[in-house]
Design an enzyme around this catalytic site. Structure first.
Site, PDB file in Angstrom:
ATOM      1  N   SER A 114       0.823  -1.215   0.000  1.00  0.00           N
ATOM      2  CA  SER A 114       0.000   0.000   0.000  1.00  0.00           C
ATOM      3  C   SER A 114       0.854   1.263   0.000  1.00  0.00           C
ATOM      4  CB  SER A 114      -0.890  -0.001   1.250  1.00  0.00           C
ATOM      5  OG  SER A 114      -1.459   1.262   1.463  1.00  0.00           O
ATOM      6  N   TYR A 137      -2.123   5.560  -4.574  1.00  0.00           N
ATOM      7  CA  TYR A 137      -3.175   6.563  -4.455  1.00  0.00           C
ATOM      8  C   TYR A 137      -2.617   7.806  -5.120  1.00  0.00           C
ATOM      9  CZ  TYR A 137      -6.056   4.086  -0.970  1.00  0.00           C
ATOM     10  OH  TYR A 137      -6.878   3.201  -0.340  1.00  0.00           O
ATOM     11  N   THR A 163      -5.417   2.635  -7.415  1.00  0.00           N
ATOM     12  CA  THR A 163      -6.739   2.469  -6.801  1.00  0.00           C
ATOM     13  C   THR A 163      -7.658   3.558  -7.334  1.00  0.00           C
ATOM     14  OG1 THR A 163      -5.788   1.460  -4.860  1.00  0.00           O
ATOM     15  CG2 THR A 163      -7.972   2.407  -4.586  1.00  0.00           C
ATOM     16  N   LYS A 230      -7.468  -0.763  -9.848  1.00  0.00           N
ATOM     17  CA  LYS A 230      -8.160  -1.552  -8.807  1.00  0.00           C
ATOM     18  C   LYS A 230      -9.406  -0.789  -8.348  1.00  0.00           C
ATOM     19  CE  LYS A 230      -7.429  -3.204  -4.039  1.00  0.00           C
ATOM     20  NZ  LYS A 230      -7.966  -2.175  -3.167  1.00  0.00           N
ATOM     21  N   HIS A 254     -13.092  -2.544  -2.582  1.00  0.00           N
ATOM     22  CA  HIS A 254     -12.259  -2.098  -1.468  1.00  0.00           C
ATOM     23  C   HIS A 254     -12.674  -2.827  -0.177  1.00  0.00           C
ATOM     24  CE1 HIS A 254      -9.463   1.535  -1.280  1.00  0.00           C
ATOM     25  NE2 HIS A 254      -9.361   1.054  -0.065  1.00  0.00           N
TER      26      HIS A 254
HETATM   27  C1  LIG Z   1      -7.178  -2.437   6.894  1.00  0.00           C
HETATM   28  C2  LIG Z   1      -7.312  -2.288   5.416  1.00  0.00           C
HETATM   29  C3  LIG Z   1      -6.561  -1.354   4.745  1.00  0.00           C
HETATM   30  C4  LIG Z   1      -6.670  -1.210   3.372  1.00  0.00           C
HETATM   31  N1  LIG Z   1      -5.895  -0.313   2.728  1.00  0.00           N
HETATM   32  C5  LIG Z   1      -5.952  -0.217   1.380  1.00  0.00           C
HETATM   33  C6  LIG Z   1      -5.072   0.655   0.689  1.00  0.00           C
HETATM   34  O1  LIG Z   1      -4.251   1.316   1.283  1.00  0.00           O
HETATM   35  N2  LIG Z   1      -5.203   0.722  -0.656  1.00  0.00           N
HETATM   36  C7  LIG Z   1      -6.116  -0.021  -1.356  1.00  0.00           C
HETATM   37  O2  LIG Z   1      -6.213   0.078  -2.573  1.00  0.00           O
HETATM   38  N3  LIG Z   1      -6.948  -0.878  -0.715  1.00  0.00           N
HETATM   39  C8  LIG Z   1      -6.879  -0.994   0.622  1.00  0.00           C
HETATM   40  N4  LIG Z   1      -7.698  -1.885   1.267  1.00  0.00           N
HETATM   41  C9  LIG Z   1      -8.609  -2.736   0.482  1.00  0.00           C
HETATM   42  C10 LIG Z   1      -7.930  -4.057   0.091  1.00  0.00           C
HETATM   43  O3  LIG Z   1      -6.936  -3.856  -0.852  1.00  0.00           O
HETATM   44  C11 LIG Z   1      -8.917  -5.046  -0.513  1.00  0.00           C
HETATM   45  O4  LIG Z   1      -9.586  -4.446  -1.593  1.00  0.00           O
HETATM   46  C12 LIG Z   1      -9.936  -5.619   0.465  1.00  0.00           C
HETATM   47  O5  LIG Z   1      -9.434  -5.682   1.773  1.00  0.00           O
HETATM   48  C13 LIG Z   1     -10.320  -7.004  -0.007  1.00  0.00           C
HETATM   49  O6  LIG Z   1     -11.335  -7.525   0.742  1.00  0.00           O
HETATM   50  P1  LIG Z   1     -11.155  -8.614   1.913  1.00  0.00           P
HETATM   51  O7  LIG Z   1     -10.538  -7.872   3.054  1.00  0.00           O
HETATM   52  O8  LIG Z   1     -12.570  -8.990   2.171  1.00  0.00           O
HETATM   53  O9  LIG Z   1     -10.318  -9.749   1.412  1.00  0.00           O
HETATM   54  C14 LIG Z   1      -7.579  -2.027   2.646  1.00  0.00           C
HETATM   55  C15 LIG Z   1      -8.345  -2.974   3.329  1.00  0.00           C
HETATM   56  C16 LIG Z   1      -8.211  -3.119   4.699  1.00  0.00           C
HETATM   57  C17 LIG Z   1      -9.020  -4.164   5.395  1.00  0.00           C
END
Ligand SMILES: Cc1cc2nc3c(=O)[nH]c(=O)nc-3n(C[C@H](O)[C@H](O)[C@H](O)COP(=O)(O)O)c2cc1C
Length: 805
Positions: A114, A137, A163, A230, A254
């Site tokens: 990330s 981002y 993203t 994404k 997300h």
């Molecule tokens: C704690 C947390 C932080 C996240 N941070 C980002 C991020 O910085 N950038 C991003 O594109 N997605 C972020 N996501 C989304 C994840 O990339 C992903 O799309 C999502 O967690 C997938 O679903 P799942 O947790 O049900 O497997 C984050 C998700 C979580 C749970």
């Protein structure tokens, strides 16, 4: 790291890890990771979509050991799984992304790092044993983004994942309520300056909210790495991404953290893979928790999946070892699912695996259909994506997922009243009745086997029962027999709302059947909010005047006057009279729906229709509660006069019948015959047929109210802020609680306390009811009511404590 932490043994599923991880976080951090946006409908939908999948094995396929290898962007992956980008792995383990990179590297799986990684790109790259990608981002200050990309590229990262679903962060209510801030000292290791303590506040000021597809060109200018996007959720955006020249697409919402109410990723995957047509790799994330889920995603065309929250759970439970073990578990599950479904390799996982492809071998010379046409949901009528139409599915899913939970959710009659043999007796009684009336054997045969009159063949009996039960004198010609009350609603809304200036008003909270029917017809109802005491005419009058002031034409007002669904309130006699007067003064119709009146104990108030002196009331009738829902027989009484351009008059019922002829042609003759037989058994007095049921439901309501009072003595009730109304009949009561009664709370209640209820917010067309639940008392035995109320009380007390802390 690397030393065995306590806790990794005895864990056999990703769910086990989730449960073990919870205790290792403070509440704020747990909620930040586990939570989603809004009412968390999308968060729940992601999981539910995978839960719905049923894999269809091919047996004796001779496939041998499955080959899980796949190639993405020219690199071979041992398994089609990578780690999703997530901010601050340091919340789960002090080593953060460095530990994750080692764990993923041990399994040979890529890690998407990330923008908000808690460790530097260089340290992560040093630990990595498999490809690293950078999640990007795009900030308002492009030079910051450029520096990040350049730094990652220098560290050896192999791709950029932009993203695209985050012009700002979603409304994550848990974080708002917790006033979530990163723990002291936790910062994004690859960014400098700035105040990062509140992720959402930072995003609001720093993320570029006005990005368009030209950003892909910009990334190409500053970097030579492949670019994936994404956050794509529609075929249309997938095609736009291809036009912009992306190298890959990640189907993602997300993890339910951005806009609540967008679809589950699995539900749009086929649409997107069809749109992409193999031009670039398609990855998917959101709700993947088992090897079988990975296989389902592959079957619908994904090249690989990204795993999100579970990796943080592994990390929290056992650091590098925990995350590595968790990745091993899901890999083993995938291998097992492939072996047991006879899927020899990733490439051979096709739609037939999830039952999405016709299996028949075409006869020689027959025209072959193309597999899985891949219709785009976004191009279907908007109603199919409307959450209103999904609320009941969600409740059904919860009920199936937790079969041992006691459910106060379904508004269905108690099963104990139904006796299979009785169906034949009723049918016979009606046929005898026809014969006694002089019908020949041929006519009796036709009455059962043929198409029948669109308006129905039992209108006289229904009119007779309305006279005897409700003191309503209407001609049989003003009745149309419908397929349940739902069709009656649909017909009435279709006929009365002729254009965008016509207004349907509904008492709110409101039965979802009417809002759903309106949605199918592109009608947005105007909600007239009930007060705590129930509906008030002054509020309707104000809404009517307000709509007129906007140049619109109020046409009809829908209400359940007796023991309403969902709130349980009953309209007093004086309000009924005032409502009829108001309808006359303002020239609107009242759509009266009263399915619970006859199954409620004691003397009931007169229906609006029986008080209607000016034909202002269209009565929407249901026999589902009074006779049985399986018949799907309802009716509409529409005795209003309709005048055509030539001055000829007819009845509104005739116009409704015309519409019905193009929907259901006629209501099932067999069902009408059984219903008629039941009515004849009591000389058309439904009240007589229901004396036992009314007493039963009355007792169920009384027991529920007593049990609630027992569980929440007055002082405790007061202190907690819990209260409920005390309906005198019907199936439902409304309970106010001191916390957000949303899908997340419902899932916790079902999972940890074994009790299911309906969030009241489902029933508010314009929002509201977030702190109330609907309890249905009709379907349960008294024993279940007592146990269920006790479980509910445990849940409410625990949830109230959590909300306070
Ligand atoms: C704690 C947390 C932080 C996240 N941070 C980002 C991020 O910085 N950038 C991003 O594109 N997605 C972020 N996501 C989304 C994840 O990339 C992903 O799309 C999502 O967690 C997938 O679903 P799942 O947790 O049900 O497997 C984050 C998700 C979580 C749970």
């Amino acid at each position: 790291m690397g030393a065995e932490r306590p806790g990794t043994t005895g864990l056999f599923t990703l769910k086990d890890y989730e449960e073990a991880a919870k205790a290792r976080f403070d509440q704020g951090s747990w909620d930040f990771i586990a939570g989603g946006a809004g009412q968390e409908r999308t968060l729940a939908a992601n999981l539910a979509a995978f839960d719905r999948v049923r894999l269809r094995p091919r047996v004796l396929s001779g496939s041998g050991a499955p080959d899980t290898r796949t190639t993405v962007l020219g690199r071979s992956w041992p398994v089609p799984i990578a780690v999703a980008p997530m901010a601050y792995h340091t919340l789960a383990d002090p080593e953060g992304e460095v530990a994750t990179a080692r764990a993923a590297g041990r399994a040979g799986l890529p890690l998407v790092v990330s923008t908000f990684a808690g460790r530097t790109f260089e340290s992560i790259a040093e630990a990595a044993g498999a490809p690293l990608w950078l999640q990007v981002y795009c900030f308002r200050d492009r030079s910051t983004t450029r520096q990040l990309v350049e730094r990652a590229e220098r560290a050896g990262f192999e791709a950029l994942v932009l993203t695209v679903d985050a012009p700002r962060l979603g409304r994550r209510l848990r974080d708002l309520r917790n006033d979530f801030r990163l723990p002291d000292g936790m910062v994004p290791a690859n960014l400098t300056g700035g105040d990062y303590a509140s992720p959402s506040a930072h995003a609001l000021t720093e993320f570029d909210p006005a990005l368009d597809w030209s950003v892909i060109d910009w990334l190409r200018e500053i970097s030579s790495l492949p670019v994936l996007v994404k956050g794509v959720l529609s075929g249309a955006d997938a095609r736009a991404a291809l036009r912009a020249g992306v190298d890959g697409i990640v189907v993602s919402n997300h993890g339910g953290r951005q806009l609540d109410g967008v679809p589950a990723t699995l539900d749009v995957l086929a649409e997107i893979t069809a749109a992409v047509g193999g031009v670039c790799p398609v990855l998917v994330d959101g709700g993947i928790r088992r090897g079988a889920d990975v296989l389902a995603a592959l079957a619908l065309g994904a090249d690989a999946v990204l795993l999100g929250r579970p990796v943080l759970h592994g990390l929290a439970v056992g650091g590098e070892n925990g995350a590595a073990h968790l990745l091993e578990l899901i890999t083993e599950e995938l291998v097992e699912a492939m072996a047991l479904t006879g899927t020899p390799s990733v490439a051979e996982a096709g739609p037939a695996l999830v039952g999405a492809e016709p299996e028949a071998t075409p006869a020689p010379g027959a025209v072959r259909t193309t597999p899985a046409a891949g219709l785009r949901k976004a191009e279907l009528h908007g109603s199919v994506s409307d959450p209103v139409l999904d609320t009941m599915n969600f409740l059904n899913e919860i009920t199936t997922r937790y079969p041992r939970a006691i459910s106060f959710a379904p508004g269905r009659p108690y099963d104990g009243f139904f006796d299979v043999e009785q169906i034949f007796t009723h049918l016979r009684r009606y046929l005898d009745h026809l014969e006694a009336q002089g019908a020949s054997p041929g006519q009796v045969r036709s009455a059962l086997f043929q198409y029948g009159p669109t308006s129905g063949q039992i209108r006289e009996l229904i009119a007779d029962s309305l006279r005897k039960d409700e003191n309503t004198d209407i001609a049989p010609e003003s009745v149309v027999v419908t397929v349940g009350c739902q069709e009656a609603m649909f017909l009435a809304v279709r006929a009365l709302i002729s254009g965008p200036e016509d207004v349907l008003l509904v008492s709110s909270p409101c039965y979802v059947g009417i809002t759903g029917a309106a949605r199918l017809l592109d009608v947005t109802p105007t909600a007239v909010a009930e007060r705590e005491s129930g509906f008030d005419c002054a509020d309707l009058e104000a809404a009517v005047l307000a709509e007129r002031a906007r140049g619109r034409r109020p046409r009809a007002f829908y209400v359940i006057p007796d023991h309403s669904n969902p709130s349980g309130t009953t309209m007093p006699l004086q309000t009924r009279l005032d409502l009829l007067d108001l309808a006359q003064r303002h020239d609107i119709l009242v759509l009266e729906d009263s399915p619970y009146r006859m199954v409620s104990p004691g003397q009931q108030l007169p229906t609006l229709k029986s008080l209607d002196r000016h034909r202002r009331v269209v009565q929407l009738g249901s026999l589902s509660k009074t006779l049985f829902p399986g018949a799907r027989v309802g009716y509409v009484v529409a005795d209003q006069t309709v005048v055509d351009a030539d001055g000829r008059t007819g009845l509104l019922a005739d116009e409704l019948a015309k519409i019905k002829s193009m929907i259901t042609v006629n209501t099932s003759a067999v069902s009408q015959a059984v219903v008629a037989g039941m009515l004849l058994a009591a000389d058309c007095r439904t009240s007589e047929l229901n004396s036992e049921t009314a007493a039963y439901y009355g007792d169920a309501m009384r027991v529920t109210l007593e049990e609630l009072a027992k569980q929440f003595p007055a002082a405790e009730r007061e202190a907690l802020g819990v209260r409920w109304n005390e309906p005198t009949g019907g199936f439902f009561l409304s309970l106010t609680v001191p916390f957000l009664a949303d899908n997340a709370a419902l899932i916790r209640s079902a999972e940890e306390f074994g009790v299911i209820w309906t969030p009241m917010s489902y029933f508010y067309p314009d929002g509201g009811g977030e702190h109330a639940v609907r309890l249905s008392v009709s379907y349960l035995t008294h024993r279940e009511i007592a146990d269920g109320t006790e479980r509910l009380a445990h849940f409410i007390k625990s949830q109230s404590r959590t909300a306070r802390d």
